[in-house]
Design a protein around this motif. Sequence first.
Motif, mmCIF file in Angstrom:
data_model
loop_
_atom_site.group_PDB
_atom_site.id
_atom_site.type_symbol
_atom_site.label_atom_id
_atom_site.label_comp_id
_atom_site.label_asym_id
_atom_site.label_seq_id
_atom_site.Cartn_x
_atom_site.Cartn_y
_atom_site.Cartn_z
ATOM 1 N N GLU A 19 79.430 89.380 145.349
ATOM 2 C CA GLU A 19 80.118 88.226 144.777
ATOM 3 C C GLU A 19 79.189 87.416 143.893
ATOM 4 O OE1 GLU A 19 82.851 85.146 143.851
ATOM 5 O OE2 GLU A 19 82.989 87.298 144.281
ATOM 6 N N ASN A 20 77.937 87.260 144.301
ATOM 7 C CA ASN A 20 77.016 86.491 143.461
ATOM 8 C C ASN A 20 76.649 87.241 142.185
ATOM 9 O OD1 ASN A 20 76.406 83.829 143.984
ATOM 10 N ND2 ASN A 20 74.919 84.283 145.587
ATOM 11 N N ARG A 75 78.671 89.331 140.662
ATOM 12 C CA ARG A 75 79.878 89.189 139.832
ATOM 13 C C ARG A 75 79.879 87.827 139.145
ATOM 14 N NH1 ARG A 75 84.232 86.631 139.298
ATOM 15 N NH2 ARG A 75 83.864 85.339 141.149
ATOM 16 N N ARG A 76 79.535 86.794 139.904
ATOM 17 C CA ARG A 76 79.508 85.454 139.336
ATOM 18 C C ARG A 76 78.452 85.351 138.236
ATOM 19 N NH1 ARG A 76 81.360 80.871 141.939
ATOM 20 N NH2 ARG A 76 82.964 81.290 143.492
ATOM 21 N N ALA A 82 84.502 95.308 142.239
ATOM 22 C CA ALA A 82 84.460 94.018 141.553
ATOM 23 C C ALA A 82 84.472 94.172 140.034
ATOM 24 C CB ALA A 82 83.223 93.235 141.984
ATOM 25 N N GLN A 104 78.960 92.076 150.755
ATOM 26 C CA GLN A 104 80.041 91.381 150.046
ATOM 27 C C GLN A 104 79.537 90.088 149.409
ATOM 28 O OE1 GLN A 104 83.170 90.822 152.921
ATOM 29 N NE2 GLN A 104 83.238 92.994 153.458
ATOM 30 N N VAL A 105 78.645 89.376 150.108
ATOM 31 C CA VAL A 105 78.080 88.135 149.580
ATOM 32 C C VAL A 105 77.225 88.426 148.347
ATOM 33 C CG1 VAL A 105 76.574 86.177 150.108
ATOM 34 C CG2 VAL A 105 78.125 87.059 151.867
#
Length: 310
Positions: free
Chosen positions: A289-290, A292-293, A28, A285-286
């Motif tokens: 992603e958070n 990264r956000r 990511a 993965q969840v």
Amino acid sequence: MTANILFSARPALWPVYRPLLSRGLEEAGVAAALDTDLPPDEVDYVVYAPNGGLWDFTPFTRLKAVLSLWAGVETIVPNPTLTVPLARMVDTGLTEGMTEWVTGHVLRYHLGMDAHIRGLDGQWRQDVPPLARGRRVTVLGLGALGAAAASTLARLNFDVSGWSRSPREIDGVTCLHGPQGLERALSTAEILVLLLPDTPATENTLDAHSLALLPRGARILNPGRGALIDDAALLAALNSGQVAHATLDVFRTEPLPPEHPYWAHPQVTVTPHIASETRPETAAQVIVENIRRGETGDGFVHLVDRDLGY
């Protein structure tokens, strides 16, 4: 800048999650330091499970978010020291597992499989079930898990109703909401599936009053939360025949004590909280992603509404 990530969960999970999170963060493009022991005032994110031992978040002065590994957050939300954003786990693997468990047990009830598995005692009884379109199933709770289960049952041609606190729209499902909607949903439930969160508003959703609204001989599946059911009321409904059978995966006390009447009741099937589980491969993965956000300012997903409790 490097994001410092504290992993606070059962120690046995660390060797499983460490490579998954490290690889995911690298892919990511997030520079990160990931460990189980970091100075609290240097931590940006906590990957969290309540059984990891961390409760006091006060020392985490630069914390950006707590990212739960659990779908249920009822034990986390009341924590007064947790004031940063809290994200619950919405995991495709968990959702698939729950859908499979619900679908399997709905089909078991629908087809009357228990009678054949236990044996017919030499009696040739040809009790042919209706087609799925003639069987009414109700799902209480239309979040990620409930919506997926309801959609799958609808695709199998069951007559599916669903109920949620606020309005929902799901193809093939009659969606109801509000107090009157709940009574209507219960009144048609030949098979009732409980997938509500555990909040003060949902405790004892199934009590003596609501159980009496079910069609006589209804069957109940509870893979949601133990507190959704008034146990004494359910046992009374089972003994009277108002409820024909209950399959329960979650309980107020876990493991379920050996002396609990559910174990020996002939109209209760106990499964030991196995309906679904967070899958590390998809859960990582969840989490990635958070993070990264959080680092790019895109805004976290799956945030918990503290007022609602989920």
